[in-house]
Design an enzyme around this catalytic site. Structure first.
Site, PDB file in Angstrom:
ATOM      1  N   GLY A 117       0.447  -0.824  -0.047  1.00 15.65           N
ATOM      2  CA  GLY A 117       0.114   0.099   0.080  1.00 15.65           C
ATOM      3  C   GLY A 117       1.038   1.399   0.109  1.00 15.65           C
ATOM      4  N   CYS A 118       0.535   2.348  -0.154  1.00 15.74           N
ATOM      5  CA  CYS A 118       0.882   3.349  -0.277  1.00 15.74           C
ATOM      6  C   CYS A 118       2.142   4.029   1.133  1.00 15.74           C
ATOM      7  CB  CYS A 118       0.294   4.611  -1.209  1.00 15.74           C
ATOM      8  SG  CYS A 118      -0.850   5.248  -0.448  1.00 15.74           S
ATOM      9  N   TYR A 119       0.770   4.394   2.050  1.00 13.71           N
ATOM     10  CA  TYR A 119       1.319   4.572   3.080  1.00 13.71           C
ATOM     11  C   TYR A 119       1.943   3.604   3.881  1.00 13.71           C
ATOM     12  CZ  TYR A 119      -2.722   8.083   2.481  1.00 13.71           C
ATOM     13  OH  TYR A 119      -3.439   9.753   2.362  1.00 13.71           O
ATOM     14  N   PHE A 288       7.232  10.381  -0.796  1.00  9.79           N
ATOM     15  CA  PHE A 288       7.302  10.105  -2.239  1.00  9.79           C
ATOM     16  C   PHE A 288       6.436  10.283  -2.670  1.00  9.79           C
ATOM     17  CE2 PHE A 288       5.818   7.187   1.276  1.00  9.79           C
ATOM     18  CZ  PHE A 288       4.412   6.557   1.227  1.00  9.79           C
TER      19      PHE A 288
END
Length: 310
Positions: A117-119, A288
């Protein structure tokens, strides 16, 4: 007949799928298979495409990703799932190459890879090396704060900010107030935590990028832990890695603010350790692109590892 690997992108019209297309544009070492709009929801055609691919990239909602996997009968088809459907599922390799020394090879050899996942990418990047080094206790009462660009919400949220009603879109939204977001189990498992962290997500009126932060108090850490020892552990873990950089002491001292868009359109991530030594307060930060290292960039990085193992 071409011997180039065939890559099927299932869900290629979503935010992540479109970004993957863009990142693969012009590549001459692979072939890309997509379905015309009229066939994207045709189970038979999707099954044919999935089973004809060397690697299937799933850019779908969770339920549709599980369905896609169930349609695969060809044992030679390898999968990269960009959804959250399989991130803590046994048998799936976690697609964060920088997470551990053997992770790139594990991804290269895998039949099934689940994209992070991104987070969680930022949270795990910061916490796992520190927990493993014994600098942050596995049961530390962690709260993880993050703000992402609105593209993290997918096409519907992009339309909200870029469509006809964009002027009415909120400048900043804090969500997940029930503290039951889908990401904490993933963070807990791969960061090596014994307790579920509190996760506080948000998004702002910018298209893409993430700043994630984790506050620590030295009174709750082992006696020898300082900003310097935390920074040194991160630098040692990520030394020589192409896509993850750690700010040194001089860079950290010169940094007064963090721009979430700093790494937009790249697959790079910067980690930093900041704080107030007099007060015993430390702040871990990651910056990011939620569409880069947090999604499509990571998927292409994993794809390249898998292709090299063919």
């Amino acid at each position: 007949m071409s011997t180039l690997p065939l890559i099927f992108i299932d869900g290629d019209q979503g935010t992540t799928g479109l970004q993957i297309h863009e990142r693969l544009r012009g590549r001459n070492d692979l072939r890309i298979l997509t379905l015309p709009a009229a066939e994207r929801k045709d189970a038979r055609r999707r099954a044919e495409a999935l089973n004809s691919a060397d690697i299937a990239l799933l850019c779908l909602p969770d339920a549709a990703a599980r369905e896609a996997v169930s349609l695969i009968e060809n044992p030679g088809v390898r999968v990269i799932d960009a959804s959250s459907a399989h991130r803590v599922t046994p048998g799936w390799v976690y697609g964060f190459p920088e997470m551990a020394a053997g992770q790139p090879q594990a991804i290269a050899d895998a039949l099934r890879v689940t994209n992070p996942g991104c987070y969680p990418t930022g949270a795990i990047a910061l916490l796992r090396p520190l927990v493993q080094a014994g600098l942050v206790p596995a049961d530390y009462p962690l709260t993880i704060h993050a703000v992402s660009g609105y593209s993290g919400g997918g096409r519907a949220q992009v339309e909200q900010y870029e469509g006809p009603a964009a002027a009415e879109a909120a400048p900043y939204v804090l969500y997940g107030l029930g503290l039951a977001h889908k990401h904490p189990p993933e963070m807990q498992r791969y960061a090596g935590l014994s307790q579920r962290p509190i996760f506080v997500p948000s998004y702002g009126a910018f298209r893409q990028g993430i700043v994630l932060s984790i506050a620590l108090q030295t009174r709750l850490l082992p006696a020898h832990v300082t900003q310097e020892s935390l920074r040194a552990a991160l630098q040692a873990h990520y030394a020589g890695m192409r896509h993850v950089a750690v700010l040194d002491a001089q860079q950290s001292a010169a940094t007064a603010q963090l721009d979430p868009t700093r790494h937009n359109d790249s697959n790079d991530m910067t980690l930093g350790v900041f704080g107030n030594a007099a007060e015993g307060h430390i702040l871990l930060c990651a910056v990011f692109d939620n569409l880069g290292k947090g999604a499509s960039g990571a998927a292409v990085q994993n794809l390249d590892l898998m292709l090299r193992a063919r």
